[in-house]
Design a protein around this motif. Sequence first.
Motif, PDB file in Angstrom:
ATOM      1  N   ALA A  41       0.559  -1.294   0.049  1.00 45.75           N
ATOM      2  CA  ALA A  41       0.132  -0.218   0.167  1.00 45.75           C
ATOM      3  C   ALA A  41       0.897   1.068   0.067  1.00 45.75           C
ATOM      4  O   ALA A  41       0.332   2.153  -0.602  1.00 45.75           O
ATOM      5  N   LEU A  42       1.859   1.071   0.571  1.00 44.32           N
ATOM      6  CA  LEU A  42       2.862   2.346   0.638  1.00 44.32           C
ATOM      7  C   LEU A  42       3.832   2.445  -0.331  1.00 44.32           C
ATOM      8  O   LEU A  42       4.651   3.555  -0.380  1.00 44.32           O
ATOM      9  N   ALA A  43       4.144   1.440  -1.204  1.00 48.23           N
ATOM     10  CA  ALA A  43       5.070   1.416  -2.112  1.00 48.23           C
ATOM     11  C   ALA A  43       4.757   2.889  -3.361  1.00 48.23           C
ATOM     12  O   ALA A  43       5.744   3.400  -3.688  1.00 48.23           O
ATOM     13  N   ALA A  44       3.647   2.880  -3.885  1.00 48.31           N
ATOM     14  CA  ALA A  44       3.468   3.979  -4.965  1.00 48.31           C
ATOM     15  C   ALA A  44       3.788   5.465  -4.123  1.00 48.31           C
ATOM     16  O   ALA A  44       4.316   6.508  -4.583  1.00 48.31           O
ATOM     17  N   PRO A  45       2.942   5.715  -2.839  1.00 50.38           N
ATOM     18  CA  PRO A  45       3.325   6.844  -2.408  1.00 50.38           C
ATOM     19  C   PRO A  45       4.799   7.128  -2.165  1.00 50.38           C
ATOM     20  O   PRO A  45       5.462   8.208  -2.418  1.00 50.38           O
ATOM     21  N   ALA A  46       5.745   6.033  -1.700  1.00 49.72           N
ATOM     22  CA  ALA A  46       7.107   6.080  -1.382  1.00 49.72           C
ATOM     23  C   ALA A  46       7.701   6.690  -2.705  1.00 49.72           C
ATOM     24  O   ALA A  46       8.632   7.369  -2.933  1.00 49.72           O
ATOM     25  N   GLY A  57      -0.559  13.159  -8.132  1.00 47.14           N
ATOM     26  CA  GLY A  57      -1.745  12.555  -8.431  1.00 47.14           C
ATOM     27  C   GLY A  57      -1.014  11.046  -8.202  1.00 47.14           C
ATOM     28  O   GLY A  57      -2.036  10.326  -7.787  1.00 47.14           O
ATOM     29  N   LEU A  58       0.060  10.481  -8.797  1.00 45.21           N
ATOM     30  CA  LEU A  58       0.120   9.091  -8.419  1.00 45.21           C
ATOM     31  C   LEU A  58       0.480   8.869  -6.858  1.00 45.21           C
ATOM     32  O   LEU A  58      -0.026   7.790  -6.535  1.00 45.21           O
ATOM     33  N   LEU A  59       0.708   9.732  -6.131  1.00 48.81           N
ATOM     34  CA  LEU A  59       0.699   9.612  -4.781  1.00 48.81           C
ATOM     35  C   LEU A  59      -0.683   9.151  -4.066  1.00 48.81           C
ATOM     36  O   LEU A  59      -0.474   8.269  -3.235  1.00 48.81           O
ATOM     37  N   ALA A  60      -1.691   9.775  -4.664  1.00 48.50           N
ATOM     38  CA  ALA A  60      -3.086   9.384  -4.346  1.00 48.50           C
ATOM     39  C   ALA A  60      -3.717   8.485  -5.152  1.00 48.50           C
ATOM     40  O   ALA A  60      -4.555   7.701  -4.610  1.00 48.50           O
ATOM     41  N   ALA A  61      -3.366   8.403  -6.375  1.00 43.08           N
ATOM     42  CA  ALA A  61      -4.140   7.608  -7.167  1.00 43.08           C
ATOM     43  C   ALA A  61      -4.152   6.040  -6.765  1.00 43.08           C
ATOM     44  O   ALA A  61      -4.874   5.203  -6.980  1.00 43.08           O
ATOM     45  N   THR A  62      -2.928   5.571  -6.749  1.00 39.94           N
ATOM     46  CA  THR A  62      -2.466   4.127  -6.429  1.00 39.94           C
ATOM     47  C   THR A  62      -3.095   3.532  -5.041  1.00 39.94           C
ATOM     48  O   THR A  62      -3.687   2.733  -5.058  1.00 39.94           O
ATOM     49  N   ALA A  67      -3.816   6.600 -12.266  1.00 41.96           N
ATOM     50  CA  ALA A  67      -2.539   6.040 -11.726  1.00 41.96           C
ATOM     51  C   ALA A  67      -1.501   5.805 -12.998  1.00 41.96           C
ATOM     52  O   ALA A  67      -0.419   6.346 -12.978  1.00 41.96           O
ATOM     53  N   CYS A  68      -1.976   5.124 -13.960  1.00 40.52           N
ATOM     54  CA  CYS A  68      -1.308   4.780 -15.234  1.00 40.52           C
ATOM     55  C   CYS A  68      -0.743   6.266 -15.721  1.00 40.52           C
ATOM     56  O   CYS A  68       0.201   6.384 -16.293  1.00 40.52           O
TER      57      CYS A  68
END
Length: 250
Positions: A28-33, A180-185, A226-227
């Motif tokens: 869950a934290l991978a994309a925000p990281a 945006g990616l930070l939140a979308a994933t 996210a894409c």
Amino acid sequence: MGGLLAGIALAGFLVLVQPDRWLGLGIALAAPALAMCVVAGVLIGEVTAAAPQGTRRSAALEVRTLRSYLPRTLTWSAAVTVTGLAALLTATGLTGDADDLGRAGRVLTLTCGADGTQSTGPWPGTYYGAPIGAAVLAGLAGAGLAARTVVGRRRPDPAVRGADDLLRRASVRTIVASAGLLAATPLAGAAALTGHILVRSSCASPALHAIGWTATALAAVAGLGACGFAAEVLLPRRTATTPPRRSDAP
């Protein structure tokens, strides 16, 4: 590029090396990281950029605003995504219950009439929502600081104002896409879990089934978003030719 590579490495670490006791929190934290590392890379690059050199320097009298450099459609998309994530995590956090080991918000408990209750998980409640929310807030704060730094830094040479503005716009676009990616994933993941549990639950009412299908549709939209944000981060537009929408230079 350094921030992107560091983000990929950190995201891979969170996905592949997370302890079992995290119960999927690393995924869950991978994309925000990843997004936070991209923003940090842009910020470090702007802060450490070489200042104009030489004994004689020139400067342009102008007022630059962040709004002038923001990509309108991408900014609105990121804002809607962040708002959607906040609303979903708030709702799932308020409805989640503790699991059998006392971990808050990991299951959803529904009443099945005379048959008692049914608890199903993993539910994207506070156990997942709190750290995700904290990571997203920290990332958004970093994105805001990075964007302000991009807009506020000195021009290397007033004679190349047009080219310098294009670089600023490209940097701000990357920062917005990272936000945006930070939140979308996490929005896609949380919505998918919500929809899966509500649609498959035998105790859910027709209204909850409808909410579940809505959440499933939201997960698909957020996944596509996210894409799109990831494409903007990985393949930034460096050849934009339109100038800032507003210029306050005399």
